[in-house]
Scaffold this active site. Structure first.
Site, mmCIF file in Angstrom:
data_model
loop_
_atom_site.group_PDB
_atom_site.id
_atom_site.type_symbol
_atom_site.label_atom_id
_atom_site.label_comp_id
_atom_site.label_asym_id
_atom_site.label_seq_id
_atom_site.Cartn_x
_atom_site.Cartn_y
_atom_site.Cartn_z
ATOM 1 N N HIS A 1 0.705 -1.071 -0.430
ATOM 2 C CA HIS A 1 0.153 0.012 0.134
ATOM 3 C C HIS A 1 1.124 1.119 0.136
ATOM 4 C CE1 HIS A 1 -3.490 -2.662 1.232
ATOM 5 N NE2 HIS A 1 -4.151 -1.603 0.764
ATOM 6 N N ARG B 1 -18.684 -2.610 -0.651
ATOM 7 C CA ARG B 1 -18.101 -4.146 -0.160
ATOM 8 C C ARG B 1 -19.470 -3.591 1.505
ATOM 9 N NH1 ARG B 1 -12.510 -5.945 1.676
ATOM 10 N NH2 ARG B 1 -12.760 -6.283 -0.445
ATOM 11 N N ASP C 1 -25.267 -12.179 3.714
ATOM 12 C CA ASP C 1 -25.808 -12.745 1.733
ATOM 13 C C ASP C 1 -24.710 -13.242 1.227
ATOM 14 O OD1 ASP C 1 -23.365 -10.874 1.667
ATOM 15 O OD2 ASP C 1 -24.028 -8.872 0.680
#
Length: 816
Positions: A134, A299, A305
């Site tokens: 990152h 997200r 789900d």
């Protein structure tokens, strides 16, 4: 043994090598490799193993282990062009070095020069021996003042992350240069061009100096982009993966400061009425085809789900060059910032293209990107994997310009990124053998053709793409070994040839709506690479309107009638030859205070001071105007002059229950609805600047009673009166904008006067033709006289007035 950094200067030499490389490529049409330049032999790379956060230091001579991914150089937003220069950021390897590097390559001379910064790659949670992919370095260059800006991804660190507090004074990193540093001679391109902090280093803890922990902690994924005016924007994500928010800021080159953040969305969205889960976003914000746009996958913080991580494709754009408001979904419907409910801008669901419905079995991660062509074709690529049935699909979702709906096809081979140049779209990447390829399609289609592919020569591990002026700048790391690997720049001509004699309108944009009597500035760019431009003529509805013979080519236009007006520019060169721009259409309408259909509002009752609020199916009054539950839009009902009043939550239009005084409720119906209990007439009370809303012309009104709540009443006192607060500054009735500018005398010599209307506080900036600021003043006066005092040499100058709400007008000044 510590590796030594060697500096290489690669110019236009070794034509033999160039020819060998060129012959190694399959080239269709005229897409060809122009040049390949080695940047360094020592680009940092993580060549070790993926480890946990508690991994111990195995020593600088061992392979460089990592936590997330292997790539750190030629990674992130690490390459930009400016005039003849290419700027690239990288870290110098190996593991014992890790210094921040910035290379500038001159495409005219072939020379390159590199600045070494004293600070280094931090590593995961400040453990340098664990590589952190990152920690990329984003770069931008301001075309207005020539400053260079570097933003470092510190991956959402803060005073308490990492928990040992070791980054409490290093959670945000920003470096920037003095003005015009981008184009200084090679010998002067050194660390001295960059501004030090108060301790002598080059890491700043905020964008505007000093420490601002509240606004700059816990940020990640830095990106820069430019708008057509040359303004730099940066954006980053605040928060985490399923509770994250984008926020962005604009650099003002006239004051060398960054604006306060604008939040596209916010953390903790579920605190808003009607929002069940927090959510984060994975995608990007770009400026393409004249607008700031955003595309992402969501997200959702729902662990039950079928989606393991991301779902959906979401897209929006702003009609405001600053992006602070005037946002719309792909259907052109208004949305307000910050966005709480991502479903308002949803385009499609990749999960619908696979079979599984079991919890956490649909995997939608990676290979997502989007772009918009100059013609306005929107293209989005995505990938979905069904982990229950082991099926992976690559999707291309696109909407040709002028269409109302998106098309999604599974007939798409695969791509990690998609780009645009002109009216075409491109897929650019590395083959399985590690060599560069380019595929091309006409915008608004799925007809990709491979137009370029390397078949021999060196191979690459990864790279980053930048496209500018019809050329591909591909910043690549060679596929080799070790924690210090070669970096290269390849420049590929994409065979996008512009007519040497051309003209285009730069403002306004086609489809913009103005009020009758409003001053509209028409601007054009005109170029003749073989001859000079003598003038640009502007035509309205096919008839001559006026002309300008000096850059920037501008003229003002006022329409006193409603309806569409066509605009076109015609350029004349010194041989009196002409070329015409594409014709655009803008619309003028008479201001109608009862037309509320182009904005989102908060409704505040005059009698109670309470805001109309959607509380599931109930309606209540609230002291606060914050949150999506207080936001309402007025939609044409499709019958007569009636409108539906629609909640911005998941609930729908308002309905009155019965013909007599009674309850008002929020229904589950979406607009437009023509049912008599769901349609309203808008009444504007000019003297008091407020509104009342009559139900179906039956003399009953949307009413707030202190005792009974929100009801349907025949009373027309202040309980039936509502003040509308626009969520869009541009549409607010309180906005004050510059609408005219005059300079006299012009041409001038000793002194001149600038007069403008419609701004109570404005910045007056005067530039020479090189873009250098000659004069600047902030004034509350609408007339200002400037004495020359030899500041202004004979020539052409640009006067820019920046007024309230960043409204900008330009005009020219000629000094004799």
């Amino acid at each position: 043994m510590k590796k030594k950094y060697l500096k290489f200067m690669y110019g236009f030499k070794s034509m033999q090598l160039y020819l060998i490389l060129l012959c190694a490529f399959i080239s269709h049409a005229q897409v060809v490799l122009e040049n390949e330049i080695k940047i360094t032999d020592f680009g940092l790379h993580f060549d070790g193993s993926k480890v946990t956060s508690g991994a111990t230091n195995t020593g600088d001579s061992s392979p460089y282990d990592y936590y997330f991914g292997r790539n750190i150089s030629a990674h992130g937003d690490c390459i930009k062009t400016y005039n003849e220069y290419v700027f690239m950021t990288w870290y110098r390897g190996g593991k014992d070095d890790r210094h921040v590097m910035l290379t500038r390559y001159n495409t005219n001379t072939g020379s390159q020069v590199t600045v070494e910064f004293p600070h280094r790659h931090t590593g995961y949670q400040n453990k340098y021996w664990i590589g952190e992919s990152h920690n990329s370095i984003a770069v931008a260059v301001s075309p207005i003042d020539g400053t260079i800006h570097l933003l470092y991804d510190m991956h959402a660190y803060s005073n308490t992350r990492p928990s040992d507090g070791s980054l409490s004074n290093d959670y945000f990193r920003y470096s920037y240069s003095v003005k015009n540093a981008a184009s200084v001679p090679d010998g002067e391109f050194t660390l001295n061009q960059f501004v030090q902090n108060n301790t002598g280093g080059y890491k700043h803890l905020s964008l505007n100096g000093g420490e601002d922990y509240t606004n700059f902690a816990a940020l990640t994924y830095p990106q820069f982009f430019l708008n057509d005016a040359g303004d730099i924007f940066m954006y980053m994500r605040e928060g985490g993966n399923n509770n994250g928010a984008y926020k962005f800021s604009k650099y003002d080159a006239t004051t060398s400061t960054w604006s306060s953040f604008t939040h596209f969305n916010v953390l903790n969205a579920k605190n808003q009425s009607g929002i069940d889960y927090n959510w984060g976003l994975y995608g990007n914000m770009k400026y393409v085809n004249g607008k700031i746009r955003i595309g992402f996958q969501r997200r959702l913080a729902n662990n039950n789900d079928k989606y393991q991580y991301q779902n959906g494709v979401y897209y929006a754009y702003s009609d405001n060059q600053n992006g602070t408001n005037a946002w719309k979904n792909h259907q052109g419907q208004n949305i307000s910032l910050p966005l709480y409910d991502a479903d308002l801008i949803k385009v499609m669901e990749p999960g619908d293209y696979v079979q599984s419905t079991e919890a956490n079995k649909v995997y939608i991660v990676g290979d997502f990107d989007w772009t918009v062509t100059n013609n306005g074709d929107v293209h989005i690529i995505s990938k979905v994997k069904d982990n229950q049935y082991n099926v992976t699909k690559y999707l291309h979702t696109y909407k040709p310009a002028g269409s109302t709906d998106f098309i999604t096809t599974e007939d798409f081979s695969r791509a990690t990124s998609i780009y645009t140049a002109g009216d075409n779209i491109y897929i650019i990447g590395l083959t399985s053998a590690g060599r560069v390829f380019v595929e091309k399609a006409e915008g608004g289609t799925n007809n990709f053709t491979r137009v370029y592919e390397a078949t021999s020569g060196r191979t690459f591990d990864h790279g980053r793409v930048h496209i500018a002026d019809g050329k591909l700048y591909y910043y690549l790391m060679e596929d080799s070994s070790g924690d210090a690997r070669p970096l290269y720049l390849q420049i590929v001509d994409l065979d996008i040839h512009q007519d040497p004699f051309r003209v285009s309108l730069t403002s306004p944009t086609s489809g913009e709506v103005f009020e009758v009597g409003e001053t509209v500035q028409i601007s054009a760019n005109a170029i003749d690479e073989n001859n000079g431009i003598s003038k640009v003529e502007f035509r309205v509805n096919g008839s001559y309107h006026g002309e300008d013979n000096t850059e920037p080519y501008t003229i003002n236009f006022i329409s006193n009638t409603e309806g569409d007006q066509s605009i076109q520019a015609v350029a004349y060169n010194t041989n009196n030859e002409t070329v015409s721009s594409a014709e655009i259409t803008i619309n003028f309408k008479i201001h109608d205070p009862t037309d509320l259909t182009n904005d989102v509002y908060k409704l505040k009752n005059v009698a109670t001071g309470k805001y109309l609020t959607s509380d599931d199916s109930n309606l209540i009054g609230s002291d606060s105007g914050d949150g999506v539950a207080k936001e309402w839009e007025f939609v044409n009902a499709g019958t007569g002059d009636f409108v539906n009043i629609n909640s911005r939550t998941s609930k729908g239009v308002l309905r009155f229950t019965g013909g007599s005084a009674g309850t008002m409720i929020n229904t589950s119906f979406s607009p437009p609805r023509t049912d008599t209990d769901k349609i309203w007439t808008v009444h504007y009370h000019q003297a008091d600047d407020n509104y009342s809303f009559e139900t179906n012309n039956v003399n009953r009104y949307l009413y707030h009673d202190v005792n009974e709540g929100i009801i349907h009443s025949s009373s027309s006192d202040n309980g039936s009166r509502w003040v509308l607060e626009s969520t869009s500054e541009d549409l607010s009735t309180d906005d004050v904008q510059i609408n005219s500018i005059k300079v006299f005398p012009n041409p001038a010599s000793e002194s001149f006067t600038i007069s403008f209307k419609g701004a109570t506080n404005a910045s007056v900036i005067i530039y020479n033709i090189l873009g250098e600021t000659i004069y600047k003043e902030v004034t509350s006066n609408q007339t200002i006289t400037i004495n020359n005092h030899d500041r202004f040499k004979p020539g052409v100058y640009l006067i820019r007035i920046v007024g309230d709400y960043h409204k900008v007008l330009n005009t020219k000044l000629i000094i004799e």
